[in-house]
Design a protein around this motif. Structure first.
Motif, PDB file in Angstrom:
ATOM      1  N   ASP A   1       0.839  -1.212   0.047  1.00  0.00           N
ATOM      2  CA  ASP A   1      -0.129   0.033  -0.003  1.00  0.00           C
ATOM      3  C   ASP A   1       0.716   1.251   0.145  1.00  0.00           C
ATOM      4  O   ASP A   1       0.673   2.053  -0.732  1.00  0.00           O
ATOM      5  N   TYR A   2       1.946   1.395   0.747  1.00  0.00           N
ATOM      6  CA  TYR A   2       2.720   2.473   0.959  1.00  0.00           C
ATOM      7  C   TYR A   2       3.609   2.577  -0.384  1.00  0.00           C
ATOM      8  O   TYR A   2       3.968   3.621  -0.781  1.00  0.00           O
TER       9      TYR A   2
ATOM     10  N   ARG B   1       2.554   1.793  -3.290  1.00  0.00           N
ATOM     11  CA  ARG B   1       1.635   2.217  -4.334  1.00  0.00           C
ATOM     12  C   ARG B   1       1.435   3.890  -4.123  1.00  0.00           C
ATOM     13  O   ARG B   1       1.408   4.555  -5.171  1.00  0.00           O
ATOM     14  N   ARG B   2       1.367   4.179  -2.966  1.00  0.00           N
ATOM     15  CA  ARG B   2       1.112   5.714  -2.656  1.00  0.00           C
ATOM     16  C   ARG B   2       2.409   6.369  -3.070  1.00  0.00           C
ATOM     17  O   ARG B   2       2.364   7.431  -3.689  1.00  0.00           O
TER      18      ARG B   2
ATOM     19  N   ARG C   1       3.127   7.676  -6.715  1.00  0.00           N
ATOM     20  CA  ARG C   1       2.505   8.775  -6.994  1.00  0.00           C
ATOM     21  C   ARG C   1       3.517   9.921  -7.238  1.00  0.00           C
ATOM     22  O   ARG C   1       3.429  10.868  -8.083  1.00  0.00           O
TER      23      ARG C   1
ATOM     24  N   GLU D   1       6.756   4.290   4.235  1.00  0.00           N
ATOM     25  CA  GLU D   1       5.952   5.468   4.818  1.00  0.00           C
ATOM     26  C   GLU D   1       6.589   6.546   5.059  1.00  0.00           C
ATOM     27  O   GLU D   1       5.891   7.744   4.828  1.00  0.00           O
TER      28      GLU D   1
ATOM     29  N   TYR E   1       6.915   8.384   1.854  1.00  0.00           N
ATOM     30  CA  TYR E   1       5.857   9.004   1.432  1.00  0.00           C
ATOM     31  C   TYR E   1       5.513  10.273   2.042  1.00  0.00           C
ATOM     32  O   TYR E   1       5.109  11.217   1.797  1.00  0.00           O
ATOM     33  N   ARG E   2       5.598  10.390   3.527  1.00  0.00           N
ATOM     34  CA  ARG E   2       5.429  11.221   4.349  1.00  0.00           C
ATOM     35  C   ARG E   2       6.507  12.478   3.901  1.00  0.00           C
ATOM     36  O   ARG E   2       5.849  13.694   3.791  1.00  0.00           O
TER      37      ARG E   2
ATOM     38  N   THR F   1       4.942  14.117   1.118  1.00  0.00           N
ATOM     39  CA  THR F   1       3.785  15.320   1.434  1.00  0.00           C
ATOM     40  C   THR F   1       4.162  16.248   1.982  1.00  0.00           C
ATOM     41  O   THR F   1       3.556  17.319   1.951  1.00  0.00           O
TER      42      THR F   1
ATOM     43  N   TYR G   1      -1.327  14.770   4.836  1.00  0.00           N
ATOM     44  CA  TYR G   1      -1.058  13.212   4.943  1.00  0.00           C
ATOM     45  C   TYR G   1      -2.290  12.316   4.949  1.00  0.00           C
ATOM     46  O   TYR G   1      -3.256  12.616   5.826  1.00  0.00           O
ATOM     47  N   GLN G   2      -2.599  11.612   3.957  1.00  0.00           N
ATOM     48  CA  GLN G   2      -3.539  10.585   3.718  1.00  0.00           C
ATOM     49  C   GLN G   2      -3.263   9.294   4.400  1.00  0.00           C
ATOM     50  O   GLN G   2      -2.457   8.799   4.161  1.00  0.00           O
ATOM     51  N   GLU G   3      -4.133   9.038   5.429  1.00  0.00           N
ATOM     52  CA  GLU G   3      -4.208   7.691   5.812  1.00  0.00           C
ATOM     53  C   GLU G   3      -4.863   6.506   5.341  1.00  0.00           C
ATOM     54  O   GLU G   3      -5.718   6.864   4.723  1.00  0.00           O
TER      55      GLU G   3
END
Length: 153
Positions: free
Chosen positions: A22-23, A25-26, A29, A137, A140-141, A144, A151-153
């Motif tokens: 999931d992370y 995939r995020r 982006r 993670e 990703y952070r 952002t 930050y989208q959880e």
């Protein structure tokens, strides 16, 4: 910018693997990502295992990659420190950053020598699976933070 994640062994726990995916995939982006899971070393001694894993890690590294070794003896960074490093890498035209996580015995000395930076995720002891999730993670952070996004959880 591209990120490559090189680590020893598979992420076996299905829940952790799902969170990691999931992370990743995020993160895609913002940057291209590739995960390389290398098999665990074989040998009669810890030294042989480290040498075996070290050879495979070195073979997976591109000559021009900026290598960040996750190491308990590395420098600790906050999320904002990581965001600043990410911006600096982009400004300096770094095309690829490769993050390396060794096996349960650590890494061979040659890997420490090859690394451009050594980063300690936490002074806490983490499983390899959780360290992988935390690494992705935090990247990703960092994006952002750099982009001023919530930050989208």
């Amino acid at each position: 910018m591209r990120f490559r994640f090189v680590w020893i062994g598979e992420t076996k726990n299905a829940h952790i693997r799902g969170l990691l995916q999931d992370y990743v995939r995020r993160l895609t982006r913002f940057a291209s990502c590739k995960v390389i899971e290398l098999r665990e070393g074989a040998g009669a001694s810890e030294r042989n295992i480290l040498q075996d894993e070290g050879k495979r890690i070195l073979a997976s590294l591109r000559p021009d990659a900026h290598v960040v070794l996750l190491d308990t003896q590395g420098e600790e960074w906050s999320s904002h420190d990581l965001a600043s490093k990410l911006e600096k890498w982009q400004i300096n035209g770094v095309k690829e950053v490769t993050f390396v996580i060794g096996g349960h015995l650590g890494v061979a000395p040659e890997i420490r020598e090859r690394a451009n930076m050594r980063w300690c995720l936490s002074r806490l002891t983490l499983t390899h699976g959780l360290a992988r999730v935390l690494l992705v993670e935090q990247l990703y952070r960092a994006y952002t933070i750099v982009r001023g996004l919530p930050y989208q959880e």
